[in-house]
Design a protein around this motif. Structure first.
Motif, PDB file in Angstrom:
ATOM      1  N   VAL A 232      -6.716   0.273   8.046  1.00 13.10           N
ATOM      2  CA  VAL A 232      -5.435   0.060   7.378  1.00 13.10           C
ATOM      3  C   VAL A 232      -5.422   1.005   5.853  1.00 13.10           C
ATOM      4  O   VAL A 232      -5.882   1.108   5.255  1.00 13.10           O
ATOM      5  N   LEU A 233      -4.621   1.777   5.681  1.00 17.48           N
ATOM      6  CA  LEU A 233      -5.028   3.355   4.768  1.00 17.48           C
ATOM      7  C   LEU A 233      -4.621   2.413   3.560  1.00 17.48           C
ATOM      8  O   LEU A 233      -3.702   1.446   3.773  1.00 17.48           O
ATOM      9  N   ALA A 234      -4.718   3.545   2.041  1.00 10.19           N
ATOM     10  CA  ALA A 234      -4.187   2.746   1.568  1.00 10.19           C
ATOM     11  C   ALA A 234      -2.451   2.723   1.423  1.00 10.19           C
ATOM     12  O   ALA A 234      -1.877   2.074   0.743  1.00 10.19           O
ATOM     13  N   ASP A 235      -1.737   4.385   1.815  1.00 12.28           N
ATOM     14  CA  ASP A 235      -0.582   3.528   2.116  1.00 12.28           C
ATOM     15  C   ASP A 235       0.014   2.981   2.727  1.00 12.28           C
ATOM     16  O   ASP A 235       1.203   3.000   2.976  1.00 12.28           O
ATOM     17  N   GLY A 236      -0.944   2.675   3.911  1.00  8.16           N
ATOM     18  CA  GLY A 236      -0.339   0.971   4.897  1.00  8.16           C
ATOM     19  C   GLY A 236      -0.125   1.845   6.355  1.00  8.16           C
ATOM     20  O   GLY A 236       0.062   0.803   7.002  1.00  8.16           O
ATOM     21  N   LEU A 237      -0.364   2.907   6.897  1.00  2.89           N
ATOM     22  CA  LEU A 237      -0.228   3.384   7.374  1.00  2.89           C
ATOM     23  C   LEU A 237      -1.349   3.301   8.603  1.00  2.89           C
ATOM     24  O   LEU A 237      -2.388   3.169   8.185  1.00  2.89           O
ATOM     25  N   GLU A 273       2.125  -7.272   4.958  1.00  3.86           N
ATOM     26  CA  GLU A 273       2.653  -6.843   4.004  1.00  3.86           C
ATOM     27  C   GLU A 273       3.042  -5.109   2.872  1.00  3.86           C
ATOM     28  O   GLU A 273       3.673  -4.588   3.740  1.00  3.86           O
ATOM     29  N   ARG A 274       0.966  -4.621   3.786  1.00  5.61           N
ATOM     30  CA  ARG A 274       1.402  -2.466   3.698  1.00  5.61           C
ATOM     31  C   ARG A 274       1.585  -2.107   4.220  1.00  5.61           C
ATOM     32  O   ARG A 274       1.988  -1.220   3.927  1.00  5.61           O
ATOM     33  N   MET A 275       1.430  -3.025   5.549  1.00  6.54           N
ATOM     34  CA  MET A 275       1.962  -1.627   6.666  1.00  6.54           C
ATOM     35  C   MET A 275       3.663  -2.190   6.681  1.00  6.54           C
ATOM     36  O   MET A 275       4.215  -0.587   7.312  1.00  6.54           O
ATOM     37  N   ALA A 276       4.182  -2.578   6.630  1.00  7.28           N
ATOM     38  CA  ALA A 276       5.692  -3.265   7.191  1.00  7.28           C
ATOM     39  C   ALA A 276       6.632  -2.149   6.691  1.00  7.28           C
ATOM     40  O   ALA A 276       7.606  -1.640   6.721  1.00  7.28           O
ATOM     41  N   GLN A 277       6.007  -1.434   5.123  1.00  3.95           N
ATOM     42  CA  GLN A 277       6.536  -0.490   4.495  1.00  3.95           C
ATOM     43  C   GLN A 277       6.937   0.403   5.484  1.00  3.95           C
ATOM     44  O   GLN A 277       8.051   1.564   5.574  1.00  3.95           O
ATOM     45  N   PRO A 278       5.735   1.303   5.442  1.00  5.89           N
ATOM     46  CA  PRO A 278       6.112   2.208   6.434  1.00  5.89           C
ATOM     47  C   PRO A 278       6.159   2.331   8.289  1.00  5.89           C
ATOM     48  O   PRO A 278       7.302   3.354   8.279  1.00  5.89           O
ATOM     49  N   LEU A 279       5.995   1.164   8.305  1.00 10.69           N
ATOM     50  CA  LEU A 279       6.914   0.640   9.943  1.00 10.69           C
ATOM     51  C   LEU A 279       8.723   1.268   9.236  1.00 10.69           C
ATOM     52  O   LEU A 279       9.256   1.854  10.422  1.00 10.69           O
ATOM     53  N   VAL A 280       9.022   0.488   8.603  1.00  8.77           N
ATOM     54  CA  VAL A 280      10.127   0.977   7.765  1.00  8.77           C
ATOM     55  C   VAL A 280      10.446   2.063   7.901  1.00  8.77           C
ATOM     56  O   VAL A 280      11.624   2.865   8.443  1.00  8.77           O
ATOM     57  N   GLU A 325       7.064   9.437   0.132  1.00  4.32           N
ATOM     58  CA  GLU A 325       5.616   9.489   0.099  1.00  4.32           C
ATOM     59  C   GLU A 325       4.433   8.885   0.472  1.00  4.32           C
ATOM     60  O   GLU A 325       4.597   7.849  -0.235  1.00  4.32           O
ATOM     61  N   LEU A 326       3.771   9.369   1.555  1.00  5.61           N
ATOM     62  CA  LEU A 326       2.993   8.349   2.437  1.00  5.61           C
ATOM     63  C   LEU A 326       1.332   9.519   2.411  1.00  5.61           C
ATOM     64  O   LEU A 326       1.397  10.235   3.540  1.00  5.61           O
ATOM     65  N   ALA A 327       1.722   9.858   1.091  1.00  3.70           N
ATOM     66  CA  ALA A 327       0.092  10.749   1.261  1.00  3.70           C
ATOM     67  C   ALA A 327      -0.933  10.592   1.531  1.00  3.70           C
ATOM     68  O   ALA A 327      -1.897  11.720   2.169  1.00  3.70           O
ATOM     69  N   HIS A 328      -1.411   9.149   2.301  1.00  3.25           N
ATOM     70  CA  HIS A 328      -2.520   9.202   2.517  1.00  3.25           C
ATOM     71  C   HIS A 328      -2.580   9.291   4.605  1.00  3.25           C
ATOM     72  O   HIS A 328      -3.697  10.100   4.756  1.00  3.25           O
ATOM     73  N   ALA A 329      -1.588   9.094   4.755  1.00  5.93           N
ATOM     74  CA  ALA A 329      -1.098   9.714   6.073  1.00  5.93           C
ATOM     75  C   ALA A 329      -0.454  10.793   6.406  1.00  5.93           C
ATOM     76  O   ALA A 329      -0.871  11.137   7.110  1.00  5.93           O
TER      77      ALA A 329
END
Length: 570
Positions: A232-237, A273-280, A325-329
């Motif tokens: 799980v990357l820092a931005d959640g992806l 909780e971190r992954m939910a935002q990029p999922l959306v 912005e999902l900079a890590h992904a």
């Protein structure tokens, strides 16, 4: 397979992966050698069921089965397979992924109790572990992970409705499968495969009781603790950078949290909780995921289903962001009531696990009026060959090609040798939109060491793309735009008029415009004919610009050939 390609791939592989792969190959050879020896009679393995085995968290999917000519069929990958017993578990001339899906047995959740028991008993009888080559499909560790979980969930859900004699057989087979998985973890692959392994072990620890159940639970928890921080990357992806696989892993971790407790459950909920935002954020207005890299519109549980299940565990439901912005992904997006834009300006995949990556650096997807308009190619199969090659290729994506070559060196079904290094150089807000500048070196091995640079200026109603090839030695330069099959096209000298329903877009450029036949693969087993716009710029070193502007229908010439075509279609 060429030795240089193999070496370029191996350079990116972790030593531990190579060792685990060699170990697995050796064990498979020993297994097949032992299969010719006289076999002992199979005995039922002891199994103590937990007092309250966990129930399924997600609703059963009725679409997993279909009634064809009065006979029940399993439905997966947009194909069907008859379920009349005895079932043909190794159908000839069938792609490997289809055979694996047959053995996943996810369709069991859509069967009534009688058919459920009959199909499970048929599998037990027809697929002994001792058979030579059993590890290829039926006892493949990934397959075991999916099948064992389905069995446990369905046995718990159906409970006392099932015949006790059948339940005893099924539990004994489950113990054998989980014991096999325990000693055949996919440590040579990792990624989403290892999450699946861990989930099944964790679930088995809650489904059974006794010392072996505690051992399985502890091993599953150990695997998850080791994998969460990396995967799980820092931005959640999820680090494989496929939006569809992100949804799949999200659902896996929801199920893990469902049966976990204490500190592990807290860590899983925090990861969700971190992954939910990029999922959306990576979900299009139609409710399905982006198709970047491997995946499909219906490959995983929907975003809605994932969020509903996570919410029951206490995970807050995020709101889609207008600009993100999902900079890590490496994903950057813009969303409004009328449009959705997603740009890929990030790494192909984890360096040691590029299996699901595509040649889509600096590519984009664009939905307008709630419908997909400019689309990513998707993927239709994992079988090695022309369709797999086409889906991964750069020429199938909305980016730039030099001499029709790929940005990265794709080979076989999942291998990558040389790979493009992508860099995001600038991402800034601009009004309600953004400016994004990025580059990659995927063509630097060519004469003149060319590097592709691309600049996006995005707003709610328009997109301007500036391409520059720095360096090079007169390689051909072409930008591509893959259209949804429902988009109608009229090409003129330096512009193209596009329309889908009530949405119209004008594409303008000084490059030479062609409209060619192409393919879109929205799901496994699905191939849809469509059109692709190809814009040719001067040979490298080169520059070119394409402007895409949404326009009102009234602004278009009422007597153009395009309008006549629309009238004829209507």
């Amino acid at each position: 397979m060429s030795l240089p390609k193999l070496l370029r791939s191996a350079l990116h592989t972790r030593p531990s992966q190579l060792w685990r792969r060699l170990e697995r190959l050796a064990r498979q050879r020993l297994h097949d050698a032992a299969s010719v020896l006289p076999q002992r009679r199979r005995r039922e393995l002891a199994a103590e069921l937990a007092q309250a085995p966990p129930l399924p968290l997600f609703a059963a999917r009725a679409e997993r089965v279909a009634l064809l000519n009065g006979e029940l069929h399993a439905s997966f990958l947009n194909v069907t397979h008859p379920l009349a017993t005895p079932i043909e578990w190794s159908p000839a001339l069938t792609p490997e992924l289809e055979r694996m899906n047959l053995h996943y047995m996810e369709y069991l959740e859509a069967l009534d109790d009688e058919r459920f028991a009959r199909v499970v008993e048929d599998w037990i009888q027809a697929n002994p572990l001792s058979r030579a080559g059993s590890w290829r499909i039926g006892w493949n560790s990934f397959v075991v992970s999916l099948r064992a979980l389905v069995w446990m969930q369905q046995l718990a859900a159906r409970g006392e409705r099932l015949d006790p004699g059948f339940v005893r057989k099924a539990l004994a087979s489950l113990v054998e499968q989980v014991r096999f998985l325990e000693t055949h973890l996919e440590l040579d692959i990792g990624g989403n495969h290892l999450i699946k392994n861990a989930k099944t072990l964790l679930w088995a620890g809650a489904f059974f009781r006794g010392d072996q159940a505690q051992r399985w639970s502890a091993l599953g928890a150990e695997l998850l603790r080791a994998e969460l921080d990396e995967q799980v990357l820092a931005d959640g992806l999820h680090y494989e950078r496929s939006p569809a696989y992100h949804a799949q892993v999200f659902a896996d971790l929801v199920e893990c949290a469902h049966v976990a407790s204490g500190e592990l459950r807290e860590r899983l909920v925090a990861a969700l909780e971190r992954m939910a935002q990029p999922l959306v954020d990576l979900t299009h207005p139609d409710g399905a995921p982006s198709l970047f890299n491997d995946g499909g519109l219906a490959m995983a549980y929907s975003t809605q289903e994932c969020l509903d299940a996570a919410e029951r565990l206490g995970v807050p439901r995020p709101v889609p962001r207008a600009r993100f912005e999902l900079a890590h992904a490496g994903y950057y997006g813009l969303r409004s009531e009328s449009s959705y834009l997603l740009v890929d300006c990030g790494a192909l995949a984890p360096d040691h696990l590029p299996a699901h990556g595509h040649g889509d650096a600096l590519a984009f997807e664009w939905s307008l009026g709630g419908q997909r308009f400019i689309v990513d190619a998707g993927v239709c199969e994992y079988e090695r060959g022309e369709w797999r090659d086409l889906a991964r290729s750069t020429r199938s994506h909305n980016t730039l090609t030099l001499d029709e070559l790929d940005q990265s060196e794709f080979w076989a079904a999942f291998r990558v040798g040389r790979r493009a290094r992508v860099r995001c150089e600038r991402f800034e807000a601009l009004g309600h939109g953004f400016v994004l500048e990025g580059s990659h070196d995927g063509y630097s091995h060519l004469a003149g060491a060319p590097r592709h640079r691309r600049r996006f200026v995005a707003s709610r109603e328009s997109l301007v793309i500036d391409d520059e090839v720095v360096g090079g030695a007169r390689q051909s330069v072409r930008a591509r735009f893959l259209l949804h099959p429902d988009v109608l096209v009229e090409a003129r000298k330096h512009e193209v008029v596009l329309r889908c329903a009530e949405v119209a877009v004008l594409l303008e450029t000084r490059g030479r415009v062609e409209v060619v036949d192409a393919w879109w693969f929205p799901d496994f087993g699905v191939k849809r004919r469509t059109r692709q716009i190809v814009v040719t710029f001067p040979p490298a070193p080169s520059r070119g610009t394409v402007r895409l502007q949404r326009v009102p229908l009234s602004a278009l010439e009422p007597h153009s050939g395009w309008m006549k075509l629309l009238q004829r279609v209507a």
